[in-house]
Enzyme design. Structure first.
Site, PDB file in Angstrom:
ATOM      1  N   ASN A  10       8.299   1.065  -1.977  1.00 36.56           N
ATOM      2  CA  ASN A  10       9.243   0.898  -0.874  1.00 36.56           C
ATOM      3  C   ASN A  10       8.753   1.690   0.339  1.00 36.56           C
ATOM      4  O   ASN A  10       8.650   2.912   0.292  1.00 36.56           O
ATOM      5  CB  ASN A  10      10.622   1.381  -1.331  1.00 36.56           C
ATOM      6  CG  ASN A  10      11.670   1.283  -0.259  1.00 36.56           C
ATOM      7  OD1 ASN A  10      11.528   1.857   0.815  1.00 36.56           O
ATOM      8  ND2 ASN A  10      12.740   0.581  -0.559  1.00 36.56           N
ATOM      9  N   LYS A  13      11.061   4.484   1.647  1.00 33.74           N
ATOM     10  CA  LYS A  13      11.087   5.625   0.732  1.00 33.74           C
ATOM     11  C   LYS A  13       9.781   6.424   0.843  1.00 33.74           C
ATOM     12  O   LYS A  13       9.794   7.654   0.858  1.00 33.74           O
ATOM     13  CB  LYS A  13      11.290   5.128  -0.699  1.00 33.74           C
ATOM     14  CG  LYS A  13      11.784   6.177  -1.654  1.00 33.74           C
ATOM     15  CD  LYS A  13      12.004   5.605  -3.043  1.00 33.74           C
ATOM     16  CE  LYS A  13      13.263   4.767  -3.111  1.00 33.74           C
ATOM     17  NZ  LYS A  13      13.592   4.374  -4.493  1.00 33.74           N
ATOM     18  N   ASP A  40       9.204  -0.455 -16.278  1.00 34.17           N
ATOM     19  CA  ASP A  40      10.424  -1.138 -16.702  1.00 34.17           C
ATOM     20  C   ASP A  40      11.560  -0.118 -16.718  1.00 34.17           C
ATOM     21  O   ASP A  40      11.442   0.931 -17.344  1.00 34.17           O
ATOM     22  CB  ASP A  40      10.256  -1.736 -18.104  1.00 34.17           C
ATOM     23  CG  ASP A  40       9.285  -2.899 -18.124  1.00 34.17           C
ATOM     24  OD1 ASP A  40       9.183  -3.610 -17.103  1.00 34.17           O
ATOM     25  OD2 ASP A  40       8.622  -3.094 -19.159  1.00 34.17           O
ATOM     26  N   ASP A  69      15.577   7.429  -8.927  1.00 35.07           N
ATOM     27  CA  ASP A  69      16.373   6.259  -9.245  1.00 35.07           C
ATOM     28  C   ASP A  69      17.712   6.514  -8.581  1.00 35.07           C
ATOM     29  O   ASP A  69      18.294   7.591  -8.747  1.00 35.07           O
ATOM     30  CB  ASP A  69      16.523   6.041 -10.750  1.00 35.07           C
ATOM     31  CG  ASP A  69      17.000   4.628 -11.060  1.00 35.07           C
ATOM     32  OD1 ASP A  69      16.463   3.679 -10.451  1.00 35.07           O
ATOM     33  OD2 ASP A  69      17.901   4.466 -11.888  1.00 35.07           O
ATOM     34  N   SER A  70      18.131   5.561  -7.799  1.00 31.48           N
ATOM     35  CA  SER A  70      19.339   5.746  -6.995  1.00 31.48           C
ATOM     36  C   SER A  70      20.249   4.546  -7.141  1.00 31.48           C
ATOM     37  O   SER A  70      19.806   3.463  -7.505  1.00 31.48           O
ATOM     38  CB  SER A  70      18.965   5.904  -5.512  1.00 31.48           C
ATOM     39  OG  SER A  70      18.086   6.974  -5.335  1.00 31.48           O
ATOM     40  N   TYR A 154      23.617  -0.960   0.247  1.00 28.04           N
ATOM     41  CA  TYR A 154      25.074  -0.946   0.422  1.00 28.04           C
ATOM     42  C   TYR A 154      25.519  -0.166   1.662  1.00 28.04           C
ATOM     43  O   TYR A 154      26.718   0.004   1.884  1.00 28.04           O
ATOM     44  CB  TYR A 154      25.738  -0.362  -0.834  1.00 28.04           C
ATOM     45  CG  TYR A 154      25.505  -1.191  -2.076  1.00 28.04           C
ATOM     46  CD1 TYR A 154      26.345  -2.255  -2.391  1.00 28.04           C
ATOM     47  CD2 TYR A 154      24.436  -0.921  -2.923  1.00 28.04           C
ATOM     48  CE1 TYR A 154      26.129  -3.028  -3.528  1.00 28.04           C
ATOM     49  CE2 TYR A 154      24.208  -1.688  -4.063  1.00 28.04           C
ATOM     50  CZ  TYR A 154      25.053  -2.737  -4.357  1.00 28.04           C
ATOM     51  OH  TYR A 154      24.836  -3.506  -5.483  1.00 28.04           O
ATOM     52  N   LYS A 175      21.332   9.878   8.960  1.00 24.60           N
ATOM     53  CA  LYS A 175      21.485   9.517   7.549  1.00 24.60           C
ATOM     54  C   LYS A 175      20.576  10.383   6.677  1.00 24.60           C
ATOM     55  O   LYS A 175      20.989  10.874   5.629  1.00 24.60           O
ATOM     56  CB  LYS A 175      21.165   8.038   7.340  1.00 24.60           C
ATOM     57  CG  LYS A 175      21.240   7.620   5.874  1.00 24.60           C
ATOM     58  CD  LYS A 175      20.746   6.205   5.669  1.00 24.60           C
ATOM     59  CE  LYS A 175      20.609   5.911   4.185  1.00 24.60           C
ATOM     60  NZ  LYS A 175      20.009   4.614   3.914  1.00 24.60           N
ATOM     61  N   HIS A 180      22.244  11.137  -0.131  1.00 25.86           N
ATOM     62  CA  HIS A 180      22.073  11.563  -1.522  1.00 25.86           C
ATOM     63  C   HIS A 180      20.609  11.877  -1.816  1.00 25.86           C
ATOM     64  O   HIS A 180      20.296  12.836  -2.508  1.00 25.86           O
ATOM     65  CB  HIS A 180      22.614  10.486  -2.465  1.00 25.86           C
ATOM     66  CG  HIS A 180      22.088   9.107  -2.201  1.00 25.86           C
ATOM     67  ND1 HIS A 180      22.250   8.458  -0.995  1.00 25.86           N
ATOM     68  CD2 HIS A 180      21.380   8.247  -2.979  1.00 25.86           C
ATOM     69  CE1 HIS A 180      21.676   7.272  -1.042  1.00 25.86           C
ATOM     70  NE2 HIS A 180      21.137   7.116  -2.233  1.00 25.86           N
TER      71      HIS A 180
END
Length: 192
Positions: A10, A13, A40, A69-70, A154, A175, A180
């Site tokens: 990404n 990221k 996986d 992992d978010s 989201y 942001k 998070h």
């Protein structure tokens, strides 16, 4: 300069991790530089998936690795979409469909409390018996409709109560100060 492989392809990221780790004189190398395929995600929690991804990168590169992992947890939906946030609608990465499914499930529901979760895992090598772990959380509420054009996922329906704006209505710079992921990264940087 120390090098750490980031278990992600990404671009956003990669940019975020690169900028933050540069301050600690650590060079972030994306897994794509090594042609490492995505692991996986078979874990049942954010932290399990982060560890799986970090170990996968370390295995294929021979270098230390970090992974996150978010996802989004909506409390009245027992934590949905949770670890399935990116593929909630069935199609991986379809933000619009994921949002539509979530808003449909929340129709008529006044309890819209939610939080974003980021779990980070750092491993020195594939078999590291004690990965360094960190969590970051961002509390908020789910809006009734999309608002804002910044961000991804989201963000257009996640309201920050203190600002009465969605994450998609604030700048990327703002942001990245409160997210998070920023919180989890700050914690893990103190442990490295």
């Amino acid at each position: 300069m120390k090098e750490i492989v980031l278990a992600s392809s990404n671009k956003g990221k990669i940019r975020e991790f690169t900028n933050i780790f540069k301050q600690k004189n650590i060079k972030i190398l994306p897994q794509t530089d090594f042609n490492v395929s995505d692991a996986d995600e078979i874990g049942l929690s954010f932290i399990e998936n982060a560890i799986l991804k970090a170990r996968n990168c370390a295995k294929h590169t021979g270098l230390p690795a970090i992974a996150d992992d978010s996802g989004l947890e909506v409390f009245s939906l027992n934590g949905e979409p949770g670890i399935y946030s990116a593929r909630y609608s069935g199609e991986h990465g379809n933000d619009k469909a994921n949002i539509q499914k979530l808003l449909a499930k929340l129709t008529g529901n006044d309890n819209r409390n939610a939080r974003f979760v980021c779990a980070l895992a750092y491993v020195k090598h594939e078999f590291d018996p004690a990965p360094i772990l960190a969590y970051g959380f961002l509390e908020g509420k789910i809006a009734h409709k999309i608002s804002g054009s910044n961000g991804f996922g989201y963000d257009p329906i996640f309201i920050l109560p203190q600002l009465q704006k969605t994450l998609a209505e604030i700048s990327e710079t703002d942001k990245n100060k409160i997210s998070h992921r920023a919180i989890a990264l700050d914690k893990i940087m103190q442990l490295l």
